[in-house]
Scaffold this active site. Structure first.
Site: not given
Length: 815
Positions: A555-556, A609, A664, A667, A678, A682
Site C-alpha cells: 500500500t502507500s 527508490v 498509467g 497516479e 514523491d 525518495k
C-alpha cells in the site's frame, strides 16, 4: 511368539477394535501371538476423573455413564459383525465391573480422599474390560484363549501408581503357566502385582512397557506397538507436516527420544527388550501394510545423523548458585539427594564450569515441593548468604536433537542453535549427554513449537519456506501474487517455497496457515468475511507458530507504515515499497532499525527508490566498504522522466500529462506526481541511508505546478486547467534547447542538504539522455569520481516494482 500391543485409539470403537483383533489373529496364524491391550480411548481419563470427583464429593454421573456407553458401543458393534459374539455375557461383565467401581467411589466419598491402592484399582478397569471383550471376540471365532494375569505373573516393585517389573522373577512365573502353543494369549496392559500380590500400576500410558515386559518374559521374536501413526517420525507430524518416517532406530535413540517427549513409545519400553535384542516395531492399526519403524540393536549407519527432534513441555528450571558452591565438595550430591528424597524426577542438569551454579529441570507440577525441599536442605547456606535465593523459572520446554550419528557429525549443534536464534527464540540452558547422542536446549514453552519447526527445517529439510502476509492488492500487490504463482515451479527446483498465508485489502482478508489457494484469489478475497485486522495477523502467527513470517506492505498508506515497528518486534520480517515509513520522523526511522536488529529480522525496502533497480543495496554496500557519499543527483520519478522527455520532443505539458495518465504512469490524480513530494521522499531516503539526519520538511521542493494551482479542484478539473501552463513550459524548454540543454526533474544531495527542482542539463551530464520513464541515479563518492556510479533503468511500473519486492522477500531466507 509375537507380542502385539494396541493403544487406546486402536480400540476406540467397534471397527478399530475388530481391526486390532484381526491383526492379532493374523499374527497367531503365522506364529503364536500375544495381545496386550490398553483401555479404549477416553476410558482411562473418565476413570481417573471418577475418583478425583468422588474425593471432592462432586457428581460422577457424566463420566460414569459416558464410560459405560463407550463399552456398550464396542460390544454392540462386535455383535453386529459376528452374532456368535457373547453380547449378554460380556455386557454382564462390564456391568459387574462398574457396580464394583460405584462401590469404590462411595468409599472414596465417605473418606473424602482417594488412597493410591483404590485409585489403582479403578484406573485400570479399562484394560481389564478390553481383555474381556477381546476374549469374547476370539471365542466367537472358535479360538482357545489363555489370559495372562499381570497381577499374578508380573512381579513389580514400587508404589501403587508407578512400579517397575522384575523381569527375572516374572519370567519364571510366566514359564510356570505352561501356555499351550495353540492358544491365543491376551494380557491387560498398565498393571502388575507387588510382592504382597496387590494390584499396582506401571505408570500412565504404561501399556507399552507391559508389552515389552511380556515379550521379554516370553522370549518373543518381536514386540509390536500398534498405534495411530505409521511409526516414529523425525518430529511430531502434527507440528511439522513434512516430518519424515524413520524406518530404523537404535534402542538408545528410541530411549532418548521417548525420554525427551516423543509420544509414540513409552520411555521405559526399551529397557526389557534390550538385553535379549528383541526388536520393537511401531505400526499403524489403520494402515497395517505400512512398514512402520523398527527399533533394535542392529541398526546400521545411514545418512541421517540426526534421527529426531522432541519437545518436553511443562517444566520448571531451578538455579542453585552462590559463592558457597565454589570448591565445596558434595553440593551437587545434596541437591539431587534432596530431589530424590522428595520423589521428584530431575530431567536435565547443567553446571557452570566455575562450579558457581547448578541448574536442573523438573516437572512444573513438582516445582513448589522442590523449592521447599531445597530451601530446607540449604537453610544455613541461604541464611549466611553463601547461596543466593533459589531461582525458579516456570513454563519451559526442552527441545532435544537425538541421533547416534551425531557423535561423528560436525556442525549439528551449530545448526541447531542457529535455527533457534533465527527463529528469535531465547535459550535458557543447554545440555549434552556424555554419549553425544543428544543435545538439548531449554526454551520458553510458548516458543517450543516454533523451535521444533525451525530445528526440523534446519536439520532435515533442504526446502526453505517463506510465509508471506500481503497487505495491499492493487496494481503492485496483485502483480506480486501473479509472480509468486508463476515462479512456483522454478523456486521448487531451488528448494524454496513461498506460502501466501494472508492477503488483505483495506476491508477484508484471507488467512490460511498452510498457504492460500491463489487460483481465484481476487474472488476469494471479495467474498472473505474476516475484517482486516493487524492484531489478528499477530495472533495468527503465534497460534500457528509460523517460523519465517514476512509482512509485505504494497500500500502507500501511512497507517500501514505505522505498523512496521510492532511487526518487527513481534517476529515478522518487513518488506515494502511504501516510502511512508522511511520518511516519517527520525525517531520512528531509528526505531524500525533498532527493532529489526533486536529481533534479528530484516526490514527491506529496496523498492522505495528506483522500483526494481538495486539502489539501496548498492548504496549500503558502498558505505559498508568505507566509501562516503559526496554528491548525488538523479531522476527518481518514472512518470516525470516520461513527462519531461516528451516535453523535449515538443508535446505540451497538458498533452504529455494526459498521455502519462492514460498509460498509467502517473497516479489517478497526476498532481501527486507533479507536486514533487514523491521524489522528495525518495531523496530523503537516500540521504538518510548516507547518514544525513534530515526530516521530510527539510527537503527543498520545487514542484512542477505553481503553488496553489488548482487547489480545491478535482483531478478532472485540474486536467482541464493544465493548458494554462503550456506556454510557460514551452518557453522553458525552448530556452534550455537554445543553450544545448534539456529540462529534467532532478533530486540533489549536496553538503548535507536535499533539493528537488527542474534543472536544465547539458550533454555532459549523465541525466541528459534519461527519459521515457527511465530512472537514473548518479552517486559521486570518494571512490566514484569524477565519473559517478550510475544506476539507470526503468524505475516505475507494476511488474518491475513487484519483481523488486519479490527479490526482497527471497532475501529474508538469507536471515
Amino acid at each position: 511368539m509375537r507380542v502385539l500391543k494396541f493403544g487406546g485409539t486402536s480400540l476406540a470403537n467397534p471397527e478399530r477394535f475388530s481391526q486390532a483383533a484381526k491383526l492379532i489373529e493374523q499374527a497367531h496364524l503365522e506364529e503364536q501371538a500375544a495381545g496386550v491391550l490398553s483401555a479404549p480411548a477416553k476410558i482411562t481419563n473418565h476413570l481417573v476423573a471418577l475418583s478425583e470427583k468422588a474425593a471432592l464429593n462432586q457428581s460422577t454421573d457424566t463420566h460414569f455413564n459416558e464410560a459405560i456407553e463407550i463399552f456398550y458401543n464396542i460390544i454392540n458393534g462386535l455383535h453386529t459383525e459376528n452374532n456368535q459374539f457373547d453380547l449378554n455375557g460380556t455386557k454382564a461383565l462390564i456391568d459387574a465391573e462398574f457396580v464394583q467401581i460405584k462401590g469404590l467411589l462411595e468409599e472414596i466419598r465417605q473418606a473424602g480422599k482417594v488412597e493410591d491402592a483404590v485409585k489403582a484399582t479403578i484406573d485400570c478397569r479399562g484394560e481389564k474390560l478390553s481383555i474381556a471383550m477381546m476374549k469374547a471376540w476370539f471365542e466367537a471365532r472358535g479360538y482357545s484363549v489363555h489370559i495372562v494375569d499381570p497381577v499374578k505373573q508380573l512381579l513389580a516393585k514400587g508404589g501403587y501408581l508407578e512400579s517397575s517389573v522384575e523381569i527375572e522373577e516374572s519370567t519364571k512365573r510366566v514359564d510356570a503357566a505352561n501356555i499351550a502353543k495353540d492358544k491365543v494369549v491376551l494380557m491387560a496392559g498398565f498393571t502388575a502385582g507387588n510382592e504382597k500380590g496387590e494390584l499396582v500400576l506401571l505408570g500412565r500410558n504404561g501399556s507399552d512397557y507391559s508389552a515389552a515386559c511380556l515379550a521379554a518374559c516370553l522370549g518373543a521374536s518381536v514386540c509390536e506397538i500398534w498405534t495411530d501413526v505409521d511409526g516414529v517420525y523425525t518430529c511430531d507430524p502434527r507440528l511439522v507436516p513434512d516430518a519424515r518416517l524413520l524406518p530404523t532406530l537404535s534402542y538408545r535413540e528410541a530411549m532418548e527420544l521417548s525420554y525427551f517427549g516423543a509420544k509414540v513409545i513409552h520411555p521405559r519400553t526399551i529397557g526389557p527388550l534390550l538385553p535379549q535384542n528383541i526388536p520393537c516395531v511401531i505400526k499403524n492399526t489403520g494402515n497395517p501394510s505400512a512398514p512402520g519403524s523398527i527399533i533394535d540393536g542392529n541398526v546400521k549407519s545411514e545418512s541421517l545423523q540426526v534421527k529426531g527432534i522432541t519437545n518436553l513441555d511443562n517444566l520448571a528450571m531451578f538455579n542453585v548458585s552462590g559463592p558457597g558452591m565454589q570448591g565445596m565438595v558434595g553440593m551437587a550430591s545434596r541437591v539431587f539427594s534432596a530431589m530424590s528424597g522428595a520423589g521428584i524426577s530431575v530431567i536435565l542438569i547443567t553446571q557452570s564450569s566455575s562450579e558457581y551454579s547448578i541448574s536442573f529441570c523438573v516437572p512444573v507440577k513438582s516445582a513448589e515441593v522442590a523449592k521447599t525441599v531445597l530451601e530446607t536442605e540449604f537453610a544455613n547456606e541461604l541464611n549466611e548468604h553463601q547461596l543466593e535465593p533459589i531461582e525458579v523459572i516456570k513454563d519451559l520446554s526442552i527441545i532435544s536433537v537425538v541421533g547416534d550419528g551425531m557423535k561423528q557429525a560436525k556442525g549439528i549443534a551449530a545448526r541447531f542453535f542457529s535455527a533457534l536464534a533465527q527463529a528469535n527464540i531465547s535459550i535458557v540452558a543447554i545440555a549434552q549427554g556424555s554419549s553425544e547422542r543428544s543435545i538439548s536446549a531449554v526454551v520458553p514453552q510458548n516458543k517450543a513449537i516454533e523451535a521444533v519447526k525451525a530445528t526440523h527445517q534446519a536439520l532435515f529439510n533442504n526446502k526453505k519456506v517463506v510465509d508471506m502476509f500481503l497487505v495491499g492488492v492493487g496494481g503492485v500487490g496483485g502483480e506480486l501474487i501473479e509472480q509468486v504463482k508463476r515462479q512456483k515451479e522454478y523456486l521448487a527446483k531451488k528448494n524454496v517455497e513461498i506460502r501466501v498465508c494472508a492477503i488483505a485489502n483495506s476491508n477484508r482478508m484471507l488467512l490460511d496457515e498452510n498457504g492460500l489457494n491463489l487460483e481465484d484469489w481476487k474472488n476469494d478475497l471479495e467474498n472473505a468475511t474476516q475484517p482486516s485486522d493487524f492484531d489478528v495477523l499477530l495472533s495468527f502467527i503465534k497460534l500457528h507458530h509460523v517460523v519465517n513470517p514476512v509482512f509485505v506492505d504494497c500500500t502507500s498508506a501511512e497507517s500501514v507504515a505505522g505498523l512496521y515497528a510492532r511487526a518487527l518486534k513481534e517476529g515478522f520480517h518487513v518488506v515494502t515499497p511504501n516510502k511512508k515509513a522511511n520518511t516519517r520522523e527520525l525517531v520512528y526511522y531509528n526505531e524500525l532499525r533498532q527493532n529489526a536488529q533486536a529481533s534479528q529480522h530484516k526490514f527491506l525496502y529496496e523498492t522505495n527508490v528506483g522500483a526494481g533497480l538495486p539502489v539501496i543495496e548498492n548504496l549500503q554496500n558502498l558505505l559498508a566498504a568505507g566509501d562516503e557519499l559526496e554528491y548525488f543527483e538523479g531522476i527518481l520519478s518514472g512518470s516525470l522522466s516520461f513527462i519531461f522527455g516528451k516535453l523535449e520532443e515538443g508535446l505540451s505539458l497538458s498533452e504529455v500529462t494526459a498521455l502519462a495518465r492514460e498509460k498509467g504512469f502517473t497516479e489517478p490524480d497526476p498532481r501527486d506526481d507533479l507536486s514533487g513530494q514523491d521524489v522528495a521522499r525518495k531523496l530523503l531516503i537516500l540521504a538518510r541511508e548516507a547518514g544525513i539526519e534530515l526530516e521530510l520538511s527539510d527537503v527543498e521542493v520545487e514542484g512542477v505546478l505553481p503553488k496553489g494551482f488548482s487547489d480545491g479542484k478535482s483531478a478532472d478539473e485540474f486536467m482541464a486547467m493544465l493548458p494554462q501552463l503550456d506556454e510557460e513550459f514551452k518557453t522553458r524548454v525552448a530556452t534550455a534547447k537554445a543553450e544545448g540543454k534539456v529540462l529534467r526533474y532532478v533530486g540533489k544531495i549536496s553538503e548535507g542538504k536535499c533539493k528537488v527542482s527542474i534543472v536544465a542539463v547539458d550533454l555532459n551530464n549523465p541525466l541528459y539522455k534519461v527519459k521515457d520513464g527511465e530512472n537514473a541515479l548518479a552517486f559521486y563518492t570518494r571512490y566514484y569520481q569524477p565519473i559517478p556510479l550510475l544506476l539507470r533503468g526503468y524505475g516505475a511500473g507494476n511488474a518491475v516494482t513487484a519483481a523488486g519486492i519479490f527479490a526482497d522477500i527471497l532475501r529474508t531466507l538469507q536471515h
